[in-house]
Design a protein around this motif. Structure first.
Motif, mmCIF file in Angstrom:
data_model
loop_
_atom_site.group_PDB
_atom_site.id
_atom_site.type_symbol
_atom_site.label_atom_id
_atom_site.label_comp_id
_atom_site.label_asym_id
_atom_site.label_seq_id
_atom_site.Cartn_x
_atom_site.Cartn_y
_atom_site.Cartn_z
ATOM 1 N N ASN A 129 24.132 24.104 40.107
ATOM 2 C CA ASN A 129 24.155 22.782 39.863
ATOM 3 C C ASN A 129 25.207 21.996 40.694
ATOM 4 N N LEU A 130 26.398 22.784 40.960
ATOM 5 C CA LEU A 130 27.463 22.185 41.666
ATOM 6 C C LEU A 130 26.914 22.054 43.240
ATOM 7 N N SER A 131 26.216 23.185 43.487
ATOM 8 C CA SER A 131 25.801 23.191 44.837
ATOM 9 C C SER A 131 24.516 22.482 45.201
ATOM 10 N N VAL A 132 23.743 22.223 44.031
ATOM 11 C CA VAL A 132 22.651 21.074 44.364
ATOM 12 C C VAL A 132 23.176 19.767 44.311
ATOM 13 N N GLY A 133 24.041 19.364 43.548
ATOM 14 C CA GLY A 133 25.019 18.136 43.551
ATOM 15 C C GLY A 133 25.652 17.997 44.989
ATOM 16 N N GLU A 139 22.798 14.790 51.457
ATOM 17 C CA GLU A 139 21.640 14.286 51.803
ATOM 18 C C GLU A 139 21.660 12.363 51.849
ATOM 19 N N LYS A 140 22.439 12.161 50.650
ATOM 20 C CA LYS A 140 22.844 10.802 50.649
ATOM 21 C C LYS A 140 23.637 10.354 51.670
ATOM 22 N N ASP A 141 24.591 11.148 52.127
ATOM 23 C CA ASP A 141 25.683 10.637 53.230
ATOM 24 C C ASP A 141 24.601 10.657 54.666
ATOM 25 N N ALA A 147 20.982 4.804 58.058
ATOM 26 C CA ALA A 147 20.558 3.446 57.987
ATOM 27 C C ALA A 147 21.631 2.586 58.635
ATOM 28 N N LYS A 148 22.933 3.218 58.764
ATOM 29 C CA LYS A 148 23.710 2.315 59.595
ATOM 30 C C LYS A 148 23.325 2.380 60.956
#
Length: 150
Positions: A129-133, A139-141, A147-148
Motif C-alpha cells: 500500500n505504501l509503494s502503491v500510494g 503519477e499525479k506529479d 499539464a503545466k
C-alpha cells in the motif's frame, strides 16, 4: 537513638530509624546518613541536628528512591518485552522448521504459525500500500508537470 556510655565526647550516638511504610533500601540509606552525621560531629550533641537532617532530607531521599525504582521498573519491562519478542521469534522459527521438516504440528503450534503468517501478510500488504500510494503520487506529479507544459 542509642546513646553509649561515652556520648558525646568519646563515642557517637547510634541511630536506627524505622518506618513500616518505607522500603528497606531507603531505610538503610537514611540510617547510614544519620549515623555518618553522628560520627562527623563526635564530641558535640547531635540528636537535634539528626532530627533536623532527617526532616529536611527524607523527602529528597524518597524522590530519589522513587525515581530509581521507576527507572529500574522501566528497564525490567523493556527487558521482558525483548525476551518475549525473542521467545516468540524462536517459537515461530521452530514451528516453521517443524512444518518444513514434515513433522506433524500440534494445534497450538498451528495457531502460532497461522498468527505469524497472518501478521507477515499484513506487513506485506502495508508495504504494498505504501509503494502503491507512492506510485500514485508520482503519477499525479507527472500529470501535473504535463499539464503545466501544455
Amino acid at each position: 537513638v542509642i546513646l553509649p556510655a561515652g556520648y558525646p565526647s568519646l563515642l557517637p550516638a547510634r541511630f536506627l530509624f524505622t518506618n513500616s511504610t518505607l522500603a528497606p533500601t531507603l531505610l538503610r540509606k537514611v540510617n547510614k546518613s544519620l549515623n555518618k552525621l553522628a560520627e562527623d560531629e563526635l564530641g558535640a550533641p547531635v540528636i537535634f541536628n539528626a532530627i533536623e537532617q532527617l526532616s529536611s532530607s527524607l523527602p529528597e531521599f524518597q524522590r530519589h528512591f522513587q525515581a530509581n525504582q521507576r527507572r529500574k521498573e522501566l528497564e525490567a519491562a523493556q527487558l521482558r518485552e525483548e525476551e518475549q519478542k525473542k521467545a516468540s521469534a524462536a517459537a515461530i522459527q521452530t514451528i516453521t522448521d517443524a512444518q518444513y521438516d514434515g513433522e506433524k504440528l500440534g494445534k497450538r503450534a498451528r495457531q502460532k504459525l497461522k498468527a505469524a503468517q497472518k501478521q507477515r501478510l499484513q506487513e506485506q500488504k502495508e508495504e504494498q500500500n505504501l509503494s502503491v500510494g507512492h506510485k500514485k503520487r508520482l503519477e499525479k506529479d507527472k500529470q501535473a508537470e504535463l499539464a503545466k507544459k501544455n
